[in-house]
Design a protein around this motif. Structure first.
Motif, PDB file in Angstrom:
ATOM      1  N   THR A  61      32.768  19.798 -15.296  1.00  0.00           N
ATOM      2  CA  THR A  61      31.410  19.664 -15.148  1.00  0.00           C
ATOM      3  C   THR A  61      30.403  20.541 -15.478  1.00  0.00           C
ATOM      4  OG1 THR A  61      31.348  20.664 -12.921  1.00  0.00           O
ATOM      5  CG2 THR A  61      31.884  18.209 -12.301  1.00  0.00           C
ATOM      6  N   ASP A  62      29.293  20.108 -15.707  1.00  0.00           N
ATOM      7  CA  ASP A  62      28.443  21.449 -16.410  1.00  0.00           C
ATOM      8  C   ASP A  62      28.616  22.215 -15.239  1.00  0.00           C
ATOM      9  OD1 ASP A  62      27.443  19.396 -18.463  1.00  0.00           O
ATOM     10  OD2 ASP A  62      25.735  19.158 -17.288  1.00  0.00           O
ATOM     11  N   THR A  63      28.383  22.576 -13.749  1.00  0.00           N
ATOM     12  CA  THR A  63      28.344  23.505 -12.879  1.00  0.00           C
ATOM     13  C   THR A  63      29.953  24.358 -13.482  1.00  0.00           C
ATOM     14  OG1 THR A  63      26.944  21.801 -11.940  1.00  0.00           O
ATOM     15  CG2 THR A  63      28.272  24.303 -10.959  1.00  0.00           C
ATOM     16  N   LYS A  64      30.864  23.920 -13.985  1.00  0.00           N
ATOM     17  CA  LYS A  64      31.983  24.453 -13.653  1.00  0.00           C
ATOM     18  C   LYS A  64      31.906  24.800 -15.431  1.00  0.00           C
ATOM     19  CE  LYS A  64      34.914  21.566 -10.837  1.00  0.00           C
ATOM     20  NZ  LYS A  64      36.207  20.264 -10.706  1.00  0.00           N
ATOM     21  N   ARG A  65      31.623  24.506 -16.322  1.00  0.00           N
ATOM     22  CA  ARG A  65      30.783  25.315 -16.715  1.00  0.00           C
ATOM     23  C   ARG A  65      30.374  26.168 -17.854  1.00  0.00           C
ATOM     24  NH1 ARG A  65      33.920  22.428 -21.469  1.00  0.00           N
ATOM     25  NH2 ARG A  65      34.405  20.070 -21.100  1.00  0.00           N
ATOM     26  N   VAL A  66      29.150  26.294 -16.808  1.00  0.00           N
ATOM     27  CA  VAL A  66      28.389  27.265 -16.581  1.00  0.00           C
ATOM     28  C   VAL A  66      29.308  28.499 -15.769  1.00  0.00           C
ATOM     29  CG1 VAL A  66      25.955  28.264 -15.418  1.00  0.00           C
ATOM     30  CG2 VAL A  66      26.220  26.147 -16.502  1.00  0.00           C
ATOM     31  N   LYS A  67      29.921  27.832 -14.878  1.00  0.00           N
ATOM     32  CA  LYS A  67      31.092  29.454 -13.898  1.00  0.00           C
ATOM     33  C   LYS A  67      32.098  29.853 -15.201  1.00  0.00           C
ATOM     34  CE  LYS A  67      29.471  27.303  -9.639  1.00  0.00           C
ATOM     35  NZ  LYS A  67      30.782  27.177  -8.430  1.00  0.00           N
ATOM     36  N   LEU A  68      32.437  29.085 -16.171  1.00  0.00           N
ATOM     37  CA  LEU A  68      33.475  29.579 -16.437  1.00  0.00           C
ATOM     38  C   LEU A  68      32.708  30.416 -17.959  1.00  0.00           C
ATOM     39  CD1 LEU A  68      35.881  26.414 -17.019  1.00  0.00           C
ATOM     40  CD2 LEU A  68      35.926  28.903 -15.952  1.00  0.00           C
ATOM     41  N   THR A  87      31.103  28.574 -26.208  1.00  0.00           N
ATOM     42  CA  THR A  87      31.838  26.814 -26.691  1.00  0.00           C
ATOM     43  C   THR A  87      30.847  26.228 -24.763  1.00  0.00           C
ATOM     44  OG1 THR A  87      33.243  27.799 -27.880  1.00  0.00           O
ATOM     45  CG2 THR A  87      33.912  25.728 -26.959  1.00  0.00           C
ATOM     46  N   HIS A  88      31.084  26.701 -24.152  1.00  0.00           N
ATOM     47  CA  HIS A  88      31.277  26.378 -22.822  1.00  0.00           C
ATOM     48  C   HIS A  88      29.872  25.857 -22.364  1.00  0.00           C
ATOM     49  CE1 HIS A  88      35.299  26.059 -20.606  1.00  0.00           C
ATOM     50  NE2 HIS A  88      35.423  27.106 -21.320  1.00  0.00           N
ATOM     51  N   LEU A  89      28.979  26.676 -23.220  1.00  0.00           N
ATOM     52  CA  LEU A  89      27.595  26.238 -22.989  1.00  0.00           C
ATOM     53  C   LEU A  89      26.629  25.678 -23.816  1.00  0.00           C
ATOM     54  CD1 LEU A  89      25.564  30.025 -22.185  1.00  0.00           C
ATOM     55  CD2 LEU A  89      27.036  28.016 -20.773  1.00  0.00           C
ATOM     56  N   ASN A  90      27.560  25.527 -24.790  1.00  0.00           N
ATOM     57  CA  ASN A  90      27.460  24.360 -25.694  1.00  0.00           C
ATOM     58  C   ASN A  90      27.584  22.735 -25.365  1.00  0.00           C
ATOM     59  OD1 ASN A  90      25.890  26.364 -27.173  1.00  0.00           O
ATOM     60  ND2 ASN A  90      27.998  26.235 -29.010  1.00  0.00           N
ATOM     61  N   GLN A  91      28.515  22.789 -24.179  1.00  0.00           N
ATOM     62  CA  GLN A  91      29.042  21.423 -24.426  1.00  0.00           C
ATOM     63  C   GLN A  91      28.128  20.750 -22.559  1.00  0.00           C
ATOM     64  OE1 GLN A  91      33.397  22.414 -23.916  1.00  0.00           O
ATOM     65  NE2 GLN A  91      33.382  21.979 -26.344  1.00  0.00           N
ATOM     66  N   ILE A  92      26.959  21.612 -22.176  1.00  0.00           N
ATOM     67  CA  ILE A  92      26.869  20.803 -21.201  1.00  0.00           C
ATOM     68  C   ILE A  92      25.325  20.176 -21.204  1.00  0.00           C
ATOM     69  CG2 ILE A  92      26.999  23.206 -19.487  1.00  0.00           C
ATOM     70  CD1 ILE A  92      24.616  24.670 -19.521  1.00  0.00           C
ATOM     71  N   ASP A  93      24.848  19.847 -20.293  1.00  0.00           N
ATOM     72  CA  ASP A  93      23.676  18.785 -20.264  1.00  0.00           C
ATOM     73  C   ASP A  93      23.086  19.771 -19.724  1.00  0.00           C
ATOM     74  OD1 ASP A  93      21.851  16.623 -20.314  1.00  0.00           O
ATOM     75  OD2 ASP A  93      23.447  15.541 -19.434  1.00  0.00           O
ATOM     76  N   LYS A  94      21.775  19.942 -19.829  1.00  0.00           N
ATOM     77  CA  LYS A  94      21.551  21.698 -19.065  1.00  0.00           C
ATOM     78  C   LYS A  94      19.968  20.151 -18.782  1.00  0.00           C
ATOM     79  CE  LYS A  94      22.240  24.481 -22.371  1.00  0.00           C
ATOM     80  NZ  LYS A  94      21.226  25.108 -24.083  1.00  0.00           N
ATOM     81  N   SER A  95      20.046  19.089 -18.863  1.00  0.00           N
ATOM     82  CA  SER A  95      18.724  17.789 -17.914  1.00  0.00           C
ATOM     83  C   SER A  95      18.898  18.114 -16.899  1.00  0.00           C
ATOM     84  CB  SER A  95      19.005  16.455 -18.706  1.00  0.00           C
ATOM     85  OG  SER A  95      20.067  15.912 -18.969  1.00  0.00           O
ATOM     86  N   TYR A  96      20.135  18.103 -16.159  1.00  0.00           N
ATOM     87  CA  TYR A  96      19.911  18.081 -14.835  1.00  0.00           C
ATOM     88  C   TYR A  96      20.070  19.202 -13.369  1.00  0.00           C
ATOM     89  CZ  TYR A  96      22.057  14.022 -15.878  1.00  0.00           C
ATOM     90  OH  TYR A  96      22.010  12.499 -16.178  1.00  0.00           O
ATOM     91  N   PHE A  97      19.485  20.078 -14.647  1.00  0.00           N
ATOM     92  CA  PHE A  97      18.970  21.569 -13.562  1.00  0.00           C
ATOM     93  C   PHE A  97      18.561  22.109 -13.021  1.00  0.00           C
ATOM     94  CE2 PHE A  97      23.020  23.296 -17.194  1.00  0.00           C
ATOM     95  CZ  PHE A  97      24.063  23.258 -15.767  1.00  0.00           C
ATOM     96  N   SER A  98      18.337  23.172 -12.328  1.00  0.00           N
ATOM     97  CA  SER A  98      16.840  23.214 -11.582  1.00  0.00           C
ATOM     98  C   SER A  98      16.330  24.029 -13.124  1.00  0.00           C
ATOM     99  CB  SER A  98      16.969  24.475 -10.510  1.00  0.00           C
ATOM    100  OG  SER A  98      16.953  25.714 -10.680  1.00  0.00           O
ATOM    101  N   ALA A  99      14.566  24.182 -13.028  1.00  0.00           N
ATOM    102  CA  ALA A  99      14.244  25.490 -13.537  1.00  0.00           C
ATOM    103  C   ALA A  99      14.627  26.549 -13.803  1.00  0.00           C
ATOM    104  CB  ALA A  99      12.483  25.871 -13.573  1.00  0.00           C
ATOM    105  N   ASP A 100      15.233  27.287 -12.595  1.00  0.00           N
ATOM    106  CA  ASP A 100      15.900  29.049 -12.479  1.00  0.00           C
ATOM    107  C   ASP A 100      17.024  28.942 -13.121  1.00  0.00           C
ATOM    108  OD1 ASP A 100      13.307  29.445 -11.391  1.00  0.00           O
ATOM    109  OD2 ASP A 100      14.795  29.130  -8.768  1.00  0.00           O
ATOM    110  N   VAL A 105      20.580  30.017 -18.122  1.00  0.00           N
ATOM    111  CA  VAL A 105      21.503  29.234 -18.895  1.00  0.00           C
ATOM    112  C   VAL A 105      21.016  29.700 -19.649  1.00  0.00           C
ATOM    113  CG1 VAL A 105      22.412  27.291 -19.670  1.00  0.00           C
ATOM    114  CG2 VAL A 105      22.561  27.948 -17.333  1.00  0.00           C
ATOM    115  N   GLU A 106      19.759  29.231 -20.246  1.00  0.00           N
ATOM    116  CA  GLU A 106      18.671  29.356 -21.645  1.00  0.00           C
ATOM    117  C   GLU A 106      19.455  31.180 -21.538  1.00  0.00           C
ATOM    118  OE1 GLU A 106      18.371  27.061 -24.008  1.00  0.00           O
ATOM    119  OE2 GLU A 106      18.537  25.880 -22.951  1.00  0.00           O
ATOM    120  N   LEU A 107      19.153  31.918 -20.884  1.00  0.00           N
ATOM    121  CA  LEU A 107      19.042  33.388 -20.882  1.00  0.00           C
ATOM    122  C   LEU A 107      20.318  33.849 -21.422  1.00  0.00           C
ATOM    123  CD1 LEU A 107      17.590  36.469 -21.418  1.00  0.00           C
ATOM    124  CD2 LEU A 107      18.244  36.192 -18.711  1.00  0.00           C
ATOM    125  N   LEU A 108      21.303  33.700 -20.876  1.00  0.00           N
ATOM    126  CA  LEU A 108      22.660  33.669 -21.578  1.00  0.00           C
ATOM    127  C   LEU A 108      23.027  32.931 -22.485  1.00  0.00           C
ATOM    128  CD1 LEU A 108      25.800  34.682 -20.916  1.00  0.00           C
ATOM    129  CD2 LEU A 108      25.966  32.299 -19.152  1.00  0.00           C
TER     130      LEU A 108
END
Length: 167
Positions: A61-68, A87-100, A105-108
Motif C-alpha cells: 500500500t502507499d502507506t507501507k511504501r512511505v513507512k519503508l 524508489t519506494h517514494l517514486n512508486q506511491i500515489d500521493k493524491s490520497y494523502f492529507s496535506a500534512d 513526503v515531498e520534503l522527504l
C-alpha cells in the motif's frame, strides 16, 4: 502472522528493548518518523521485518511504501539506503494523502534527492581521485626512468671528459 508477532516478542525479550504495539503507532507520517527515530536498532529491524511480513501477505500500500521509505532513509538504520527509500517514494500515489502527509513526503523526497546527488558526486570525485592517483604513479615512474637515464648520461659524460683531456 502469529509467527511474526511471536518473533518480535522473542526478539524484544532477548534484546531487552521495548517495542510499542502496532495499534499504538502514530497515524501521520511525521509522527511515525518521530516514533521510529526513538526506536533502538533491534526495534528498527523488527519494524522493518513486520512491514515486510505484512507486504508478503498482502499488496504494497502507499502507506507501507512511505513507512519503508522512512525506515530506509533513517541514517542509523542498519539497512540505510537512500536509493531504496527513493524508489519506494517514486512508486506511491500521493493524491490520497492529507496535506500534512503530502508535505512530509515531498520534503522527504527532496531530501533523498539531495542525498543521492551528494552520493553520486562523491562517487564521481572518488573516481577522479583514482584516475589522478594512477596518473601520478605513471608520472613518478617516468620521472624515475628519466632520472636514471640522466644519471647514466652524466656517468658517460664523466667517463668521456678525462679521455678528451688526455688527447
Amino acid at each position: 502472522m502469529s509467527k511474526c508477532i511471536l518473533m518480535v516478542i522473542v526478539i524484544s525479550l532477548f534484546s531487552g528493548c521495548k517495542i510499542t504495539p502496532f495499534s499504538a503507532q502514530p497515524q501521520t507520517f511525521a509522527s511515525y518518523y518521530l516514533w521510529i527515530k526513538s526506536l533502538s536498532t533491534e526495534a528498527l529491524k523488527a519494524e522493518l521485518s513486520i512491514i515486510n511480513q505484512q507486504t508478503e501477505n498482502s499488496a504494497f500500500t502507499d502507506t507501507k511504501r512511505v513507512k519503508l521509505a522512512l525506515l530506509f532513509a533513517l541514517p542509523r538504520m542498519p539497512q540505510h539506503n537512500p536509493y531504496t527509500a527513493k524508489t519506494h517514494l517514486n512508486q506511491i500515489d500521493k493524491s490520497y494523502f492529507s496535506a500534512d502527509d503530502l508535505a512530509f513526503v515531498e520534503l522527504l523526497s527532496e531530501q533523498l534527492n539531495q542525498q543521492i546527488i551528494a552520493l553520486n558526486r562523491n562517487v564521481l570525485t572518488n573516481q577522479k581521485l583514482e584516475r589522478i592517483t594512477d596518473k601520478n604513479v605513471q608520472i613518478n615512474e617516468q620521472v624515475k626512468k628519466l632520472t636514471t637515464q640522466i644519471n647514466q648520461l652524466k656517468s658517460i659524460e664523466r667517463d668521456i671528459q678525462p679521455q678528451e683531456l688526455n688527447q
